[in-house]
Design a protein around this motif. Structure first.
Motif, PDB file in Angstrom:
ATOM      1  N   UNK A 155      37.917  63.970  36.450  1.00 28.72           N
ATOM      2  CA  UNK A 155      37.945  64.054  35.191  1.00 28.72           C
ATOM      3  C   UNK A 155      39.385  63.961  34.603  1.00 28.72           C
ATOM      4  N   UNK A 156      39.838  63.134  33.939  1.00 23.34           N
ATOM      5  CA  UNK A 156      41.199  63.207  33.418  1.00 23.34           C
ATOM      6  C   UNK A 156      41.799  61.711  33.915  1.00 23.34           C
ATOM      7  N   UNK A 157      43.136  61.682  34.343  1.00 28.95           N
ATOM      8  CA  UNK A 157      43.596  60.371  34.895  1.00 28.95           C
ATOM      9  C   UNK A 157      42.709  60.216  36.376  1.00 28.95           C
ATOM     10  N   UNK A 158      42.353  59.104  36.493  1.00 27.33           N
ATOM     11  CA  UNK A 158      41.418  59.103  37.567  1.00 27.33           C
ATOM     12  C   UNK A 158      42.264  58.190  38.717  1.00 27.33           C
ATOM     13  N   UNK A 159      41.848  58.277  40.142  1.00 29.01           N
ATOM     14  CA  UNK A 159      42.295  57.933  41.243  1.00 29.01           C
ATOM     15  C   UNK A 159      43.858  58.521  41.108  1.00 29.01           C
ATOM     16  N   UNK A 160      43.685  59.906  41.176  1.00 32.16           N
ATOM     17  CA  UNK A 160      45.121  60.745  41.405  1.00 32.16           C
ATOM     18  C   UNK A 160      44.710  61.686  42.344  1.00 32.16           C
ATOM     19  N   UNK A 161      45.610  61.660  43.354  1.00 37.30           N
ATOM     20  CA  UNK A 161      45.694  62.667  44.473  1.00 37.30           C
ATOM     21  C   UNK A 161      46.644  63.282  44.423  1.00 37.30           C
ATOM     22  N   UNK A 167      50.802  51.004  50.653  1.00 34.45           N
ATOM     23  CA  UNK A 167      50.000  49.846  50.021  1.00 34.45           C
ATOM     24  C   UNK A 167      49.177  50.102  49.010  1.00 34.45           C
ATOM     25  N   UNK A 168      48.460  51.574  49.058  1.00 34.60           N
ATOM     26  CA  UNK A 168      47.445  52.027  48.442  1.00 34.60           C
ATOM     27  C   UNK A 168      47.947  52.660  47.077  1.00 34.60           C
ATOM     28  N   UNK A 169      48.953  52.889  46.993  1.00 32.34           N
ATOM     29  CA  UNK A 169      49.680  53.839  45.884  1.00 32.34           C
ATOM     30  C   UNK A 169      50.311  52.671  44.747  1.00 32.34           C
ATOM     31  N   UNK A 170      50.014  53.028  43.595  1.00 37.44           N
ATOM     32  CA  UNK A 170      50.453  52.525  42.225  1.00 37.44           C
ATOM     33  C   UNK A 170      51.678  53.310  41.913  1.00 37.44           C
ATOM     34  N   UNK A 171      51.877  54.500  42.068  1.00 35.58           N
ATOM     35  CA  UNK A 171      53.120  55.435  41.444  1.00 35.58           C
ATOM     36  C   UNK A 171      52.765  56.712  42.181  1.00 35.58           C
ATOM     37  N   UNK A 172      54.041  57.406  42.538  1.00 35.54           N
ATOM     38  CA  UNK A 172      53.878  58.585  42.936  1.00 35.54           C
ATOM     39  C   UNK A 172      54.969  59.414  42.214  1.00 35.54           C
ATOM     40  N   UNK A 197      49.217  58.238  42.166  1.00 37.39           N
ATOM     41  CA  UNK A 197      48.154  57.308  41.453  1.00 37.39           C
ATOM     42  C   UNK A 197      48.012  56.150  42.488  1.00 37.39           C
ATOM     43  N   UNK A 198      46.628  56.325  42.905  1.00 35.21           N
ATOM     44  CA  UNK A 198      46.286  55.005  43.577  1.00 35.21           C
ATOM     45  C   UNK A 198      45.340  54.013  42.986  1.00 35.21           C
TER      46      UNK A 198
END
Length: 272
Positions: A213-219, A253-258, A179-180
């Protein structure tokens, strides 16, 4: 004493640099930060157009089904039956890319990845046909009795990742989900476009996707390994390649959680 003074001068310089970075977090205004961060050219276009395989026009759907523990076997059998019918029916513009049960991570969870060739029009066509399919409605009613909760996301695939093609196996799969921070997807893509070459030696790279679509900024990065030991050895070997450490340094540093899931393919999964 001179040596001590020199050390303290370096400490003061470092503190000044850190302060400069913290007070200029608007990005490109910080001179110190600009020395190390790869700059992204400003372009007036959607992230999806810059990062995805626009020539394939494929849209992906990721489903997460949390199943009642006592119903997991029955759920898997039901999914195999329905997936085989949809996968083989040329009248439906969709196909199963992979289906798994989570082994390590959230327990009693099923994960399905679908491809819609033709993008959103193909998705709409498929849903319209399924909503008028009596047999599929009965399947959904039966499946609903087995589920605790469900979630889905619509995804595009990164242009620089491998196309997720069927594999004979046997393999275990790891899905690493990131989650970025909002606004960092282009920077993430730029770094990984260079870094993916470090993770190709053992054919472990299966596919890379980002949410629409859904949770955004997710990779989601999908990897295949022979077993857990092979996973450990393959990941460790990446650190021996010059350049991999820089990828980690700039993308963390771009990641909020993983999150990491280790998954086992189901009987009907094209990715075995």
């Amino acid at each position: 004493m001179a040596t001590t003074s020199a050390v303290w001068r370096e400490v003061r310089v470092l503190r000044h640099c850190i302060y400069a970075v913290s007070t200029q977090e608007s990005g490109e205004k910080g001179w110190f930060r600009s020395l190390f961060v790869h700059k992204v050219d400003a372009r007036k276009d959607a992230h999806s157009n810059l990062l995805s395989k626009t020539e394939t026009s494929s849209l992906f759907k990721m489903q997460f089904h949390n199943v009642k523990p006592e119903c997991l076997d029955a759920y898997n059998k039901l999914e195999v039956e329905v997936q085989n019918k949809l996968h083989r029916d040329q009248d439906y513009p969709c196909e199963v890319v992979g289906s798994w049960n989570t082994w390590y991570g959230e327990q009693d969870q099923a994960v399905h990845l679908w491809r819609y060739r033709g993008g959103y029009p193909a998705l709409t066509e498929c849903l319209d046909k399924l909503n008028n399919n009596k047999e599929y409605k009965e399947f959904r009613q039966e499946r609903a009795k087995m589920l605790i909760s469900r979630q889905n996301q619509l995804l595009l695939e990164f242009s620089f990742w491998n196309e997720p093609l069927p594999r004979p196996g046997p393999s275990i799969y790891e899905m690493r989900s990131y989650r970025l921070k909002p606004g960092t997807m282009i920077e993430w893509g730029n770094h990984w476009a260079r870094a993916i070459k470090y993770r190709q030696e053992n054919n472990e790279a299966v596919g890379g996707f980002f949410s629409q679509i859904g949770d955004l900024y997710v990779v989601h990065h999908l990897w295949a390994y022979k077993d857990l030991q092979s996973r450990e050895e393959t990941r460790n070997s990446a650190w021996l390649k010059e350049g991999w450490d820089s990828t980690v340094y700039y993308t963390v540093p771009l990641i909020r959680s993983m999150e990491s899931r280790i998954m086992i393919p189901t009987q009907s999964s094209p990715l075995q």
